[in-house]
Design a protein around this motif. Structure first.
Motif, PDB file in Angstrom:
ATOM      1  N   PHE A  64       0.662  -1.287   0.258  1.00 34.69           N
ATOM      2  CA  PHE A  64      -0.424  -0.003   0.046  1.00 34.69           C
ATOM      3  C   PHE A  64       0.614   1.326  -0.440  1.00 34.69           C
ATOM      4  CE2 PHE A  64      -2.323   3.171   2.226  1.00 34.69           C
ATOM      5  CZ  PHE A  64      -2.895   3.511   1.783  1.00 34.69           C
ATOM      6  N   LEU A  93      -9.106  -2.423   2.638  1.00 37.37           N
ATOM      7  CA  LEU A  93      -8.498  -1.474   3.072  1.00 37.37           C
ATOM      8  C   LEU A  93      -9.272  -0.796   4.341  1.00 37.37           C
ATOM      9  CD1 LEU A  93      -6.045  -0.336   0.363  1.00 37.37           C
ATOM     10  CD2 LEU A  93      -5.603  -1.403   2.325  1.00 37.37           C
ATOM     11  N   GLY A 110      -9.063   2.052  -2.837  1.00 35.30           N
ATOM     12  CA  GLY A 110      -7.962   0.908  -3.328  1.00 35.30           C
ATOM     13  C   GLY A 110      -8.565  -0.245  -2.878  1.00 35.30           C
ATOM     14  N   VAL A 112      -6.619  -4.791  -2.066  1.00 41.23           N
ATOM     15  CA  VAL A 112      -6.378  -5.120  -1.437  1.00 41.23           C
ATOM     16  C   VAL A 112      -6.085  -6.569  -1.503  1.00 41.23           C
ATOM     17  CG1 VAL A 112      -6.917  -4.976   0.506  1.00 41.23           C
ATOM     18  CG2 VAL A 112      -4.413  -5.586   0.099  1.00 41.23           C
ATOM     19  N   VAL A 125      -1.774  -4.614  -4.320  1.00 42.57           N
ATOM     20  CA  VAL A 125      -2.047  -3.557  -4.210  1.00 42.57           C
ATOM     21  C   VAL A 125      -2.580  -2.945  -4.956  1.00 42.57           C
ATOM     22  CG1 VAL A 125      -3.148  -1.389  -2.592  1.00 42.57           C
ATOM     23  CG2 VAL A 125      -2.527  -3.250  -1.704  1.00 42.57           C
TER      24      VAL A 125
END
Length: 136
Positions: A64, A93, A110, A112, A125
């Motif tokens: 990240f 996230l 985001g 992930v 990510v």
């Protein structure tokens, strides 16, 4: 539009050695409060599950920090970024404090994913900009 992409791989042997040397202080430095509760619960059941959980979170936070282009510089901190799981198991996230504000100001979102095997944990990510909706 993609803002940034980050990936990381982590050696579980290194995480085990760090835990042996520094104890829970290492986990407390890396994990946020919700993650720490999961870590302790998993580790209490099976040591290896706790170590794998810590390693995947460590890896995801590294990925990240690369995706947002900050590395581990303010406002990015270990504990301000948590990787939690939805009831389905999907990792998500969760950002807090100044990092959440920084992220929202840039209109970012985001995604992930994490995985682990016997000796490695890896994560990927993708951070994207949220497009403004045109006025109808």
């Amino acid at each position: 539009m993609i803002y940034g992409i980050g990936t990381d791989i982590c050696d579980l042997r290194r995480i085990r050695a760090t835990l042996a040397r520094r104890g829970d202080r290492f986990a407390e430095k890396v994990l946020g409060p919700r993650e720490l509760a999961v870590f302790h619960a998993r580790r209490a059941r099976v040591e290896a599950r706790g170590v794998a959980y810590l390693a995947t979170r460590f890896s995801a936070k590294e990925a990240f920090s690369k995706a947002i282009g900050l590395g581990l510089r303010m406002p990015m901190t270990w504990r301000a970024c948590e990787i939690l799981n939805l009831p389905s198991g999907q990792p998500v996230l969760r950002l807090d404090g100044a990092l959440a504000e920084w992220f929202a100001e840039r209109r970012l979102r985001g995604h992930v994913t994490v995985t682990d095997e016997s000796e490695y944990a890896a994560s990927f990510v993708v951070v994207e900009t949220i497009e403004a909706t045109p006025n109808a």
